[in-house]
Design an enzyme around this catalytic site. Structure first.
Site, PDB file in Angstrom:
ATOM      1  N   HIS A   1      10.174  39.395  75.115  1.00 17.99           N
ATOM      2  CA  HIS A   1       9.513  38.290  74.663  1.00 17.99           C
ATOM      3  C   HIS A   1       8.106  38.530  75.044  1.00 17.99           C
ATOM      4  O   HIS A   1       7.592  38.954  76.193  1.00 17.99           O
ATOM      5  CB  HIS A   1       9.974  36.855  75.207  1.00 17.99           C
ATOM      6  CG  HIS A   1       9.079  35.703  75.302  1.00 17.99           C
ATOM      7  ND1 HIS A   1       9.155  34.732  74.082  1.00 17.99           N
ATOM      8  CD2 HIS A   1       8.021  35.182  75.853  1.00 17.99           C
ATOM      9  CE1 HIS A   1       7.997  33.962  74.290  1.00 17.99           C
ATOM     10  NE2 HIS A   1       7.436  34.356  75.309  1.00 17.99           N
TER      11      HIS A   1
ATOM     12  N   GLU B   1       3.519  29.273  79.432  1.00 17.88           N
ATOM     13  CA  GLU B   1       4.662  30.296  80.073  1.00 17.88           C
ATOM     14  C   GLU B   1       4.407  31.047  81.348  1.00 17.88           C
ATOM     15  O   GLU B   1       5.371  31.023  82.171  1.00 17.88           O
ATOM     16  CB  GLU B   1       4.809  31.160  78.821  1.00 17.88           C
ATOM     17  CG  GLU B   1       5.186  30.722  77.481  1.00 17.88           C
ATOM     18  CD  GLU B   1       5.524  31.644  76.347  1.00 17.88           C
ATOM     19  OE1 GLU B   1       6.052  31.175  75.364  1.00 17.88           O
ATOM     20  OE2 GLU B   1       5.350  32.822  76.657  1.00 17.88           O
TER      21      GLU B   1
HETATM   22  P1  DAT Z   1       9.221  36.076  68.844  1.00 16.00           P
HETATM   23  O1  DAT Z   1      10.230  36.164  69.961  1.00 16.00           O
HETATM   24  O2  DAT Z   1       9.049  37.040  68.014  1.00 16.00           O
HETATM   25  O3  DAT Z   1       8.151  35.008  69.340  1.00 16.00           O
HETATM   26  P2  DAT Z   1      10.221  33.520  67.860  1.00 16.00           P
HETATM   27  O4  DAT Z   1       9.570  32.751  68.747  1.00 16.00           O
HETATM   28  O5  DAT Z   1      10.109  32.912  66.400  1.00 16.00           O
HETATM   29  O6  DAT Z   1      10.034  34.964  67.749  1.00 16.00           O
HETATM   30  O7  DAT Z   1      11.773  33.424  68.099  1.00 16.00           O
HETATM   31  C1  DAT Z   1      12.202  33.349  69.678  1.00 16.00           C
HETATM   32  C2  DAT Z   1      13.571  34.164  69.718  1.00 16.00           C
HETATM   33  O8  DAT Z   1      14.568  33.604  69.019  1.00 16.00           O
HETATM   34  C3  DAT Z   1      13.280  35.609  68.811  1.00 16.00           C
HETATM   35  O9  DAT Z   1      12.703  36.728  69.960  1.00 16.00           O
HETATM   36  C4  DAT Z   1      14.838  35.791  68.777  1.00 16.00           C
HETATM   37  C5  DAT Z   1      15.384  34.547  68.287  1.00 16.00           C
HETATM   38  N1  DAT Z   1      15.365  34.150  66.734  1.00 16.00           N
HETATM   39  C6  DAT Z   1      14.476  34.117  66.216  1.00 16.00           C
HETATM   40  N2  DAT Z   1      14.523  33.779  64.770  1.00 16.00           N
HETATM   41  C7  DAT Z   1      15.913  34.097  64.819  1.00 16.00           C
HETATM   42  C8  DAT Z   1      17.296  34.060  63.835  1.00 16.00           C
HETATM   43  N3  DAT Z   1      16.724  33.683  62.574  1.00 16.00           N
HETATM   44  N4  DAT Z   1      18.353  34.024  64.174  1.00 16.00           N
HETATM   45  C9  DAT Z   1      18.728  34.146  65.440  1.00 16.00           C
HETATM   46  N5  DAT Z   1      17.795  34.199  66.590  1.00 16.00           N
HETATM   47  C10 DAT Z   1      16.430  34.316  66.317  1.00 16.00           C
HETATM   48 MG    MG Z   2       7.864  33.307  70.087  1.00 16.97          MG
END
Ligand code: DAT
Ligand code: MG
Length: 236
Positions: free
Chosen positions: A200, A211
């Site tokens: 993350h 955070e």
């Molecule tokens: P990032 O971790 O790149 O900031 P995010 O904040 O959109 O991405 O999402 C947080 C986490 O949630 C990500 O690292 C993995 C999970 N995630 C995101 N989109 C997902 C999906 N479509 N299906 C399952 N898990 C997902």
């Molecule tokens: Mg994120």
């Protein structure tokens, strides 16, 4: 803004320095590495000034004059002063990255880039804590499973510091879905599916601040000057 202030301070020093250029003060070799910190609890920032002077001989007679000059001005003599605008970001290796033995590999990518580790701890967050961390995703269908996963084992929580570290940290990490992450990025090289994307990273200055405050107490953040900074930052 901070950077402008530091630059203006640097410029004033340089004006002062060039005004006294005809004096024998342009002597010796020195590296100035003064770190100004303003860590008042929750809004950390560091500015570092680096520079270099050229070696010259100092005639003995000039020594007493030399001693009368404030050390900081002497050390900034004829230097290219670099005012780095430092940021801090929250980076976590999720339970999959920890279990797969990727801690050293991931930390080394930030370290080798030139960013500085200022806090680190291994914790198992409970689900309530994971929900706080991912609060902006609570409407998403995968939210509960994601929080179960984050709280399923040890997470390596870190704070990294450096110029542009929030945005560039995201570049080092790569796209959320490892299928779309570029080779060379952490997720691109080391992960395969979005549900196990190992790391993350804060996605902007506000989230970085929130955070860091969620995962760390202010006293857990270590302010120090790294030996390598004078080689990582500088102007030509
Ligand atoms: P990032 O971790 O790149 O900031 P995010 O904040 O959109 O991405 O999402 C947080 C986490 O949630 C990500 O690292 C993995 C999970 N995630 C995101 N989109 C997902 C999906 N479509 N299906 C399952 N898990 C997902
Ligand atoms: Mg994120």
């Amino acid at each position: 803004m901070r950077s402008q202030i530091y630059r203006s301070v640097s410029n004033s020093l340089r004006s002062f320095i060039s005004a006294s250029k005809s004096s024998p003060l342009c002597a010796g070799r020195a590296v100035a590495a003064a770190t100004a910190t303003s860590f008042r609890g929750k809004a950390p920032a560091v500015a570092s000034f680096y520079g270099r002077t050229e070696s010259r001989h100092v005639p003995n007679g000039w020594l007493s004059g030399l001693l009368a000059v404030p050390a900081a001005v002497y050390m900034l003599q004829e230097q290219d002063v670099y005012a780095a605008e430092m940021e801090r970001t929250f980076i976590a290796i999720k339970p999959d990255g920890v279990q797969r033995g990727l801690i050293a590999e991931i930390m080394s990518r930030f370290e080798h880039k030139g960013f500085k580790l200022v806090a680190v701890k291994l914790v198992v967050p409970n689900k309530e804590f994971a929900e706080k961390h991912y609060h902006d995703l609570k409407e998403r269908p995968f939210f509960s499973g994601l929080c179960d996963f984050l709280s399923s084992g040890p997470v390596l929580a870190m704070v990294w510091e450096g110029e542009g570290v929030i945005k560039y940290g995201r570049k080092l990490i790569g796209a959320t879905d490892p299928q779309k992450s570029e080779p060379g990025t952490i997720r691109g090289d080391l992960a395969v599916v979005v549900g196990r994307n190992i790391i993350h990273g804060s996605d902007g200055p506000e989230t970085a601040k929130d955070e860091i405050n969620l995962w760390f107490k202010p006293e857990e953040l270590v302010t120090y000057q790294s030996n390598s900074e004078k080689w990582v930052y500088g102007l030509n």
